[in-house]
Enzyme design. Structure first.
Site, PDB file in Angstrom:
ATOM      1  N   CYS A   1     -13.721   1.124   6.778  1.00  0.00           N
ATOM      2  CA  CYS A   1     -12.741   0.350   6.014  1.00  0.00           C
ATOM      3  C   CYS A   1     -12.605   0.936   4.614  1.00  0.00           C
ATOM      4  CB  CYS A   1     -13.184  -1.107   5.894  1.00  0.00           C
ATOM      5  SG  CYS A   1     -13.505  -1.925   7.461  1.00  0.00           S
ATOM      6  N   SER A   2     -11.378   1.080   4.135  1.00  0.00           N
ATOM      7  CA  SER A   2     -11.175   1.573   2.776  1.00  0.00           C
ATOM      8  C   SER A   2     -11.617   0.513   1.775  1.00  0.00           C
ATOM      9  CB  SER A   2      -9.701   1.932   2.556  1.00  0.00           C
ATOM     10  OG  SER A   2      -8.868   0.799   2.754  1.00  0.00           O
TER      11      SER A   2
ATOM     12  N   CYS B   1       0.805  -1.226   0.000  1.00  0.00           N
ATOM     13  CA  CYS B   1       0.000   0.000   0.000  1.00  0.00           C
ATOM     14  C   CYS B   1       0.837   1.274   0.000  1.00  0.00           C
ATOM     15  CB  CYS B   1      -0.949  -0.003   1.195  1.00  0.00           C
ATOM     16  SG  CYS B   1      -2.076  -1.398   1.214  1.00  0.00           S
TER      17      CYS B   1
ATOM     18  N   HIS C   1      -8.954   3.577  -2.455  1.00  0.00           N
ATOM     19  CA  HIS C   1      -7.601   3.069  -2.199  1.00  0.00           C
ATOM     20  C   HIS C   1      -7.118   2.122  -3.297  1.00  0.00           C
ATOM     21  CE1 HIS C   1      -4.031   1.830  -0.249  1.00  0.00           C
ATOM     22  NE2 HIS C   1      -4.513   0.862   0.514  1.00  0.00           N
TER      23      HIS C   1
END
Length: 395
Positions: A214-215, A81, A344
């Site tokens: 939550c992404s 990430c 994301h």
């Protein structure tokens, strides 16, 4: 030699399979926007680090070929990430080291619907690069039939709650803030506004984290043109934003020694990256006006407040609840909506943070503008592990 962001661009972040496009289409859109923002042509670019996690080897070249066929070096970057910020780190190093005067950092991701697995490839835990991290989690909390990334961060939240009295409402306050901010961001995947009670009432992914904390998985791309001062002077570029300080760290023994998920998900890495970046810039958190940080889950925003020195250990829940991290408070954190609401796409996330901060420091962020912003901080983290902290200053 200092490095400067001369231009930024990004696509809208979207739910996977929403639009009929390939990763090279989104890379062309973001890269072209960054070049146009800088006011230069691709023929001026000397090197190109390209970040992504889910595409095959040399996908960076395939994407960059949409911008031009000039033969310049293209580096393919994968750091989970933190991939986008890692591409920016390479661009900054190339310019500061004198190897290039104009570098394009590009990041993109074309993802699948549904939750992420245990690593970028979502593969077998026994051979996963993050098996050690999940082993720490399993030793303390067991392993449940919930998405593993949500599980390890959810378990970190439980530990923080048990240790410091952090409440579920404080976790939800982070998500409510970021959803509220995203309403002003036309590039955000989600633009709906939720109150704390609605965040808490959403379906649970892994206790205490609900879906709105939550992404999501996302498709999208972002890019930044990084230049030297001499290049900017030679070509007459304006609107420069200085990369005042930057540091990238990886896990140390501290990440694993305690057996705590708070450490395993990267708080020690983030703390050290922040320390090094502050030292490089000659700045501190008190100088920062606006922050884009890695809120992959609401709890990680709280952990990052502490790592960045915005509050002491265990005080982050109260900080979020106090209003200090939104408009009218001490800092505005994630004016873009953050990962939770903006989206994301792993390879693009770190560069999208830089795009948002560049617009903020130029005073061009529209309805989400932070008044008088002069210094911005970006924080991008990936399990496995990498943490990047970047300080930007209006030039």
């Amino acid at each position: 030699m200092k490095a400067y962001v001369a231009g930024v661009g990004m696509t809208r972040f979207e739910k996977p399979e929403t639009r009929d496009w390939q990763y090279w289409d989104m890379a062309r859109e973001a890269g072209s926007a960054a070049l146009a923002d800088a006011g230069i042509d691709y023929t001026s670019v000397e090197q190109v680090p390209v970040g992504y996690c889910f595409q095959p080897s040399t996908a960076g070249q395939r994407a960059v070929y949409e911008l031009g066929l000039t033969g310049v070096p293209v580096y393919n970057v994968n750091n989970n990430c933190a991939t986008g910020a890692t591409a920016l780190t390479l661009a900054r190093q190339l310019v500061e080291g004198g190897a290039a005067d104009c570098v394009l950092a590009l990041g993109f991701e074309k993802m699948k619907r549904g939750s992420l697995g245990g690593g970028a490839d979502g593969g077998d835990f026994a051979t996963s690069p993050v098996a050690r991290h999940y082993g720490i989690m399993a030793a303390r909390h067991g392993f449940e039939a919930t998405p593993p990334t949500a599980q390890i961060f959810g378990d970190a939240a439980r530990e923080h709650m048990a240790r410091y009295g952090t409440t579920e409402a404080q976790l939800a306050a982070v998500a409510a803030k970021n959803h509220r901010h995203s309403a002003q961001n036309p590039n955000a995947q989600f633009r709906d506004v939720y109150e704390v009670a609605e965040v808490l009432a959403a379906p649970t992914v892994h206790r205490p984290l609900t879906r709105l904390q939550c992404s999501p998985t996302s498709d999208g791309a972002a890019a930044a043109v990084v230049v030297s001062r001499r290049f900017a002077r030679r070509t007459g570029l304006t609107g420069l934003v200085e990369i005042a300080g930057q540091a990238m760290t990886t896990d140390t023994g501290e990440s694993f020694a305690s057996g705590s998920c708070v450490d395993v998900v990267g708080q020690p890495m983030s703390r050290e990256a922040a320390r090094q970046a502050y030292e490089a810039a000659g700045l501190g958190i008190g100088d920062v006006d606006v922050v884009e940080l890695h809120d992959c889950f609401s709890v990680n925003e709280l952990l990052t407040y502490e790592a960045l020195g915005m509050c002491g250990a265990g005080e982050s829940g109260r900080l979020a609840e106090s209003g200090a991290t939104t408009y009218g408070g001490r800092w505005v954190v994630n004016p873009s909506g953050g990962l939770i609401s903006k989206g994301h796409p792993l390879g693009a996330t770190g560069l999208a943070q830089i795009a948002e901060l560049t617009w903020q420091l130029r005073g061009r962020a529209g309805g989400r503008q932070v008044p008088g912003a002069r210094v911005g901080l970006a924080h991008n983290i990936g399990l496995g592990g990498a943490a990047v902290v970047t300080l930007l200053r209006r030039a």
